[in-house]
Design a protein around this motif. Sequence first.
Motif, short mmCIF file in Angstrom:
data_model
loop_
_atom_site.label_atom_id
_atom_site.label_comp_id
_atom_site.label_asym_id
_atom_site.label_seq_id
_atom_site.Cartn_x
_atom_site.Cartn_y
_atom_site.Cartn_z
N PHE A 202 0.84 -1.21 0.00
CA PHE A 202 0.00 0.00 0.00
C PHE A 202 0.87 1.26 0.00
CE2 PHE A 202 -3.19 -3.12 1.09
CZ PHE A 202 -4.30 -2.67 0.39
N SER A 203 2.06 1.16 0.61
CA SER A 203 2.99 2.30 0.53
C SER A 203 3.46 2.50 -0.90
CB SER A 203 4.20 2.06 1.44
OG SER A 203 3.80 1.90 2.78
N GLU A 204 3.67 1.39 -1.61
CA GLU A 204 4.13 1.51 -3.00
C GLU A 204 3.07 2.21 -3.86
OE1 GLU A 204 6.95 1.19 -4.34
OE2 GLU A 204 6.58 0.97 -6.50
N LYS A 205 1.80 1.99 -3.54
CA LYS A 205 0.75 2.72 -4.27
C LYS A 205 0.98 4.23 -4.11
CE LYS A 205 -3.80 1.91 -3.43
NZ LYS A 205 -5.15 2.19 -2.83
N VAL A 206 1.23 4.65 -2.89
CA VAL A 206 1.38 6.09 -2.64
C VAL A 206 2.71 6.61 -3.21
CG1 VAL A 206 1.46 7.87 -0.85
CG2 VAL A 206 -0.11 5.93 -0.64
N ARG A 207 3.77 5.82 -3.07
CA ARG A 207 5.05 6.25 -3.66
C ARG A 207 4.89 6.45 -5.16
NH1 ARG A 207 7.46 2.06 0.31
NH2 ARG A 207 7.10 0.54 -1.36
N ALA A 208 4.14 5.56 -5.82
CA ALA A 208 3.94 5.69 -7.27
C ALA A 208 3.10 6.93 -7.60
CB ALA A 208 3.29 4.43 -7.82
N ILE A 209 2.08 7.20 -6.80
CA ILE A 209 1.26 8.40 -7.05
C ILE A 209 2.12 9.65 -6.88
CG2 ILE A 209 -0.66 9.79 -6.15
CD1 ILE A 209 -2.11 7.12 -5.50
N LEU A 210 2.92 9.67 -5.82
CA LEU A 210 3.81 10.83 -5.60
C LEU A 210 4.74 11.02 -6.80
CD1 LEU A 210 4.63 10.08 -1.85
CD2 LEU A 210 3.57 12.20 -2.67
N GLY A 211 5.30 9.90 -7.31
CA GLY A 211 6.20 9.98 -8.46
C GLY A 211 5.46 10.45 -9.71
N ALA A 212 4.27 9.87 -9.95
CA ALA A 212 3.52 10.22 -11.16
C ALA A 212 3.15 11.69 -11.14
CB ALA A 212 2.26 9.36 -11.25
N LYS A 213 2.81 12.20 -9.97
CA LYS A 213 2.37 13.60 -9.87
C LYS A 213 3.54 14.57 -9.68
CE LYS A 213 -2.39 13.32 -9.22
NZ LYS A 213 -2.86 14.23 -10.24
N GLY A 214 4.74 14.02 -9.60
CA GLY A 214 5.91 14.89 -9.48
C GLY A 214 5.96 15.64 -8.17
N LEU A 215 5.45 15.04 -7.11
CA LEU A 215 5.42 15.70 -5.80
C LEU A 215 6.65 15.32 -4.98
CD1 LEU A 215 1.65 15.09 -5.02
CD2 LEU A 215 2.73 17.33 -5.35
N ALA A 216 7.32 16.31 -4.41
CA ALA A 216 8.44 16.03 -3.51
C ALA A 216 7.89 15.53 -2.18
CB ALA A 216 9.25 17.31 -3.29
N TRP A 217 8.59 14.59 -1.56
CA TRP A 217 8.09 14.05 -0.28
C TRP A 217 9.25 13.67 0.61
CZ3 TRP A 217 8.50 8.52 0.65
CH2 TRP A 217 8.95 7.78 -0.45
N ARG A 218 8.96 13.58 1.91
CA ARG A 218 9.94 13.15 2.90
C ARG A 218 9.59 11.73 3.31
NH1 ARG A 218 12.61 17.43 5.45
NH2 ARG A 218 14.19 15.82 5.83
N SER A 219 10.62 10.92 3.48
CA SER A 219 10.44 9.51 3.74
C SER A 219 10.77 9.19 5.19
CB SER A 219 11.38 8.73 2.80
OG SER A 219 11.51 7.40 3.21
N LEU A 220 9.75 8.84 5.96
CA LEU A 220 9.99 8.37 7.33
C LEU A 220 9.81 6.86 7.31
CD1 LEU A 220 10.49 8.40 10.28
CD2 LEU A 220 8.28 9.43 10.65
N GLN A 221 10.94 6.16 7.28
CA GLN A 221 10.88 4.70 7.19
C GLN A 221 10.63 4.10 8.56
OE1 GLN A 221 13.67 3.00 4.41
NE2 GLN A 221 13.66 1.09 5.58
N VAL A 222 9.53 3.38 8.68
CA VAL A 222 9.17 2.76 9.96
C VAL A 222 9.47 1.27 9.90
CG1 VAL A 222 7.35 4.46 10.38
CG2 VAL A 222 6.77 2.29 9.27
#
Length: 312
Positions: free
Chosen positions: A14-34
Amino acid sequence: MTELILHHYPESPFSEKVRAILGAKGLAWRSLQVSMVMPRPATTALTGGYRRIPVLQVGADVYCDTALLAAYLDGAAGLGGSGPTLFPASNLLAAQTLARWVDTELFWAAVTLRFLPENMGSFFADPAAAQAFAEDRANFAAGAQVRRPPVDEAQARYARFLAEMDTQLGDGRPYLFGADWSIADFAVYHMLWFIHAGGGMADWLTRTLQVRAWMDRMRAFGQHPGEAITAADALTIASEANPLTIEQMSDIPGILPGTTVDVAPVDYGVMPSRGTLLRCDTQTIVIRREHALTGAVNVHFPRHGFGVAASG
Ligand SMILES: N[C@@H](CCC(=O)N[C@@H](CS)C(=O)NCC(=O)O)C(=O)O
């Protein structure tokens, strides 16, 4: 603009779904790896109990469940993302219904398939990690109302889905519903990403060439890593920010805004978050919480798939 902080771990579909959406939309994001297993102290301080991954933190507002994250990232908040909407009006019902089916029915088949011994890849090469995972997920499953299908059912469900998808892509369209992507593409993508992450089922895609080409296209979106952030910094950001002002309302008879409520998924991972109800409408549920590590935060859930109960 306040930074988008995704609480996630690499193996999480489910995280990969969001990572892909962020990439597709060209949005910068911060990664808090849990961690892949509990405890996750910073994330739990923010959500107040909801334990599914991923969650998105934006200042002192926390968004739970990828259905809500997708809606949020689609631009409702004026984030400056690019590309077509995830929710095209002309295919809205089909795209949303397919995404919901994939995230539930296909997901449970995917769990069966991903944990087949021949499809585990390096997942649990370390026996201690495997044991910790099994114990953690036994706790996670407490109170769940889902059925994980046996192998024959899971294989049949997936084979039929792949065949139908290959047919639908057969006219050469780049995405499931035509020239532009929709939420359905990202939901299907993360499920196939999960099933095939172990490498033991690669031959399934050699039989469905349209799906394989589509998968290569979608996979490229997941290749935009976020800049790492520590849990301590994420908590500082929450405590220094003010939660959004929410217009208060409730459509639940007898549960008015201001009531202390428990909000929880209705299917699995049913651990609730407790807080003061700010809003409950057909789209979202929002509660306000206080925690020593975060100060005041709003926690947002989608209405679909979540229940609200006054705290006893
Ligand atoms: N419907 C949820 C499903 C989330 C979900 O099932 N996440 C998995 C990881 S991919 C999870 O939380 N597993 C238990 C855990 O990581 O503690 C969503 O769309 O966010």
